[in-house]
Every structure is written in structure tokens, then in C-alpha cells.
Motif scaffolding. Sequence first.
Motif, PDB file in Angstrom:
ATOM      1  N   PRO A  43       0.828  -1.206   0.000  1.00 34.62           N
ATOM      2  CA  PRO A  43       0.000   0.000   0.000  1.00 34.62           C
ATOM      3  C   PRO A  43       0.866   1.262   0.000  1.00 34.62           C
ATOM      4  N   LEU A  44       0.359   2.307  -0.607  1.00 37.66           N
ATOM      5  CA  LEU A  44       1.092   3.558  -0.678  1.00 37.66           C
ATOM      6  C   LEU A  44       0.942   4.375   0.590  1.00 37.66           C
ATOM      7  N   GLY A  45      -0.184   4.295   1.229  1.00 37.53           N
ATOM      8  CA  GLY A  45      -0.402   5.082   2.430  1.00 37.53           C
ATOM      9  C   GLY A  45      -1.658   4.632   3.134  1.00 37.53           C
ATOM     10  N   PRO A  46      -2.014   5.310   4.225  1.00 40.43           N
ATOM     11  CA  PRO A  46      -3.176   4.878   4.992  1.00 40.43           C
ATOM     12  C   PRO A  46      -4.492   5.177   4.287  1.00 40.43           C
ATOM     13  N   ASP A  47      -4.492   5.983   3.229  1.00 37.51           N
ATOM     14  CA  ASP A  47      -5.745   6.351   2.603  1.00 37.51           C
ATOM     15  C   ASP A  47      -6.393   5.220   1.810  1.00 37.51           C
ATOM     16  N   ASP A  48      -5.721   4.101   1.641  1.00 34.45           N
ATOM     17  CA  ASP A  48      -6.350   2.972   0.956  1.00 34.45           C
ATOM     18  C   ASP A  48      -6.710   1.848   1.928  1.00 34.45           C
ATOM     19  N   ASP A  49      -6.634   2.120   3.212  1.00 35.01           N
ATOM     20  CA  ASP A  49      -6.972   1.142   4.236  1.00 35.01           C
ATOM     21  C   ASP A  49      -8.455   1.295   4.591  1.00 35.01           C
ATOM     22  N   ASP A  50      -9.207   0.186   4.552  1.00 36.07           N
ATOM     23  CA  ASP A  50     -10.650   0.241   4.810  1.00 36.07           C
ATOM     24  C   ASP A  50     -10.963   0.781   6.202  1.00 36.07           C
ATOM     25  N   GLU A  51     -10.213   0.347   7.190  1.00 37.94           N
ATOM     26  CA  GLU A  51     -10.461   0.809   8.554  1.00 37.94           C
ATOM     27  C   GLU A  51     -10.217   2.308   8.675  1.00 37.94           C
ATOM     28  N   PHE A  52      -9.181   2.791   8.050  1.00 39.46           N
ATOM     29  CA  PHE A  52      -8.869   4.213   8.064  1.00 39.46           C
ATOM     30  C   PHE A  52      -9.987   5.018   7.403  1.00 39.46           C
ATOM     31  N   LEU A  53     -10.486   4.535   6.269  1.00 37.13           N
ATOM     32  CA  LEU A  53     -11.557   5.240   5.573  1.00 37.13           C
ATOM     33  C   LEU A  53     -12.852   5.233   6.381  1.00 37.13           C
ATOM     34  N   ARG A  54     -13.154   4.112   7.040  1.00 37.08           N
ATOM     35  CA  ARG A  54     -14.349   4.063   7.884  1.00 37.08           C
ATOM     36  C   ARG A  54     -14.232   5.054   9.037  1.00 37.08           C
ATOM     37  N   ASP A  55     -13.053   5.165   9.613  1.00 37.60           N
ATOM     38  CA  ASP A  55     -12.836   6.101  10.714  1.00 37.60           C
ATOM     39  C   ASP A  55     -13.007   7.545  10.229  1.00 37.60           C
ATOM     40  N   LEU A  56     -12.547   7.842   9.020  1.00 35.26           N
ATOM     41  CA  LEU A  56     -12.733   9.187   8.472  1.00 35.26           C
ATOM     42  C   LEU A  56     -14.210   9.487   8.273  1.00 35.26           C
ATOM     43  N   ASP A  57     -14.963   8.521   7.736  1.00 32.57           N
ATOM     44  CA  ASP A  57     -16.402   8.717   7.542  1.00 32.57           C
ATOM     45  C   ASP A  57     -17.103   8.922   8.879  1.00 32.57           C
ATOM     46  N   ARG A  58     -16.726   8.140   9.884  1.00 31.94           N
ATOM     47  CA  ARG A  58     -17.346   8.282  11.203  1.00 31.94           C
ATOM     48  C   ARG A  58     -17.067   9.661  11.783  1.00 31.94           C
ATOM     49  N   LYS A  59     -15.839  10.126  11.672  1.00 30.29           N
ATOM     50  CA  LYS A  59     -15.500  11.455  12.189  1.00 30.29           C
ATOM     51  C   LYS A  59     -16.247  12.550  11.436  1.00 30.29           C
ATOM     52  N   ARG A  60     -16.385  12.387  10.128  1.00 27.55           N
ATOM     53  CA  ARG A  60     -17.080  13.391   9.335  1.00 27.55           C
ATOM     54  C   ARG A  60     -18.557  13.443   9.710  1.00 27.55           C
ATOM     55  N   LEU A  61     -19.180  12.270   9.898  1.00 21.89           N
ATOM     56  CA  LEU A  61     -20.600  12.220  10.235  1.00 21.89           C
ATOM     57  C   LEU A  61     -20.866  12.681  11.663  1.00 21.89           C
ATOM     58  N   ASP A  62     -19.929  12.454  12.570  1.00 23.41           N
ATOM     59  CA  ASP A  62     -20.104  12.857  13.971  1.00 23.41           C
ATOM     60  C   ASP A  62     -19.714  14.305  14.202  1.00 23.41           C
ATOM     61  N   GLY A  63     -19.173  14.978  13.218  1.00 22.83           N
ATOM     62  CA  GLY A  63     -18.787  16.379  13.369  1.00 22.83           C
ATOM     63  C   GLY A  63     -17.436  16.570  14.028  1.00 22.83           C
ATOM     64  N   GLU A  64     -16.589  15.530  14.031  1.00 27.95           N
ATOM     65  CA  GLU A  64     -15.299  15.630  14.673  1.00 27.95           C
ATOM     66  C   GLU A  64     -14.185  16.037  13.701  1.00 27.95           C
ATOM     67  N   GLY A  65     -14.477  16.028  12.435  1.00 27.25           N
ATOM     68  CA  GLY A  65     -13.434  16.249  11.436  1.00 27.25           C
ATOM     69  C   GLY A  65     -13.067  17.727  11.297  1.00 27.25           C
ATOM     70  N   PRO A  66     -11.996  18.016  10.572  1.00 25.76           N
ATOM     71  CA  PRO A  66     -11.559  19.401  10.393  1.00 25.76           C
ATOM     72  C   PRO A  66     -12.515  20.207   9.500  1.00 25.76           C
ATOM     73  N   ASP A  67     -13.390  19.524   8.713  1.00 23.62           N
ATOM     74  CA  ASP A  67     -14.331  20.243   7.863  1.00 23.62           C
ATOM     75  C   ASP A  67     -15.430  20.921   8.661  1.00 23.62           C
ATOM     76  N   ASN A  68     -15.711  20.421   9.848  1.00 19.73           N
ATOM     77  CA  ASN A  68     -16.818  20.947  10.654  1.00 19.73           C
ATOM     78  C   ASN A  68     -16.352  21.917  11.727  1.00 19.73           C
ATOM     79  N   SER A  69     -15.132  22.386  11.676  1.00 24.85           N
ATOM     80  CA  SER A  69     -14.636  23.313  12.687  1.00 24.85           C
ATOM     81  C   SER A  69     -15.176  24.707  12.395  1.00 24.85           C
ATOM     82  N   PRO A  70     -15.442  25.554  13.443  1.00 24.82           N
ATOM     83  CA  PRO A  70     -16.052  26.887  13.252  1.00 24.82           C
ATOM     84  C   PRO A  70     -15.149  27.864  12.567  1.00 24.82           C
TER      85      PRO A  70
END
Length: 70
Positions: A43-70
Motif C-alpha cells: 500500500p502507498l499510504g493509509p488512505d487505501d486502508d478500509d479501517e482508516f476510511l471508515r474512521d474518516l467517515d465516522r469522524k465526518r458524520l459525527d462532526g469531529e473532522g476538520p471540515d466541521n470546525s467553526p
Amino acid sequence: MLKVLLVLIILAIATYALVRVVQRRGVTPPLAGTRRTSRPSGPLGPDDDDEFLRDLDRKRLDGEGPDNSP
């Protein structure tokens, strides 16, 4: 004078021969079958790991990601 010149020539030849032997021992031929392919096999990096991608989706949906910061 001639003896000194003869000794210097013999020393130069001996030094040259010694250097050539050391150079040949230092260079090892490549082993057969160890060529690298143009594409890495792992693998080239963590972005192709299923667990990593699921964790990113969970953070995005829960509002924990950097996209949801004020």
C-alpha cells in the motif's frame, strides 16, 4: 639513484594492484530476481486502508473532522 627509482616503480605497481583488488571485492553483482518493479507491491499510504476510511467517515458524520470546525 637507479635503485630508488626501481623501488618507487615497484611500490607504485604494488599499490595499484592492491587498490584494484579492493575495488573488485567491494563491488558485488546484483542478485537475480531482485529488480524493483515500477509499481510498489504494498500500500502507498493509509488512505487505501478500509479501517482508516471508515474512521474518516465516522469522524465526518459525527462532526469531529476538520471540515466541521467553526
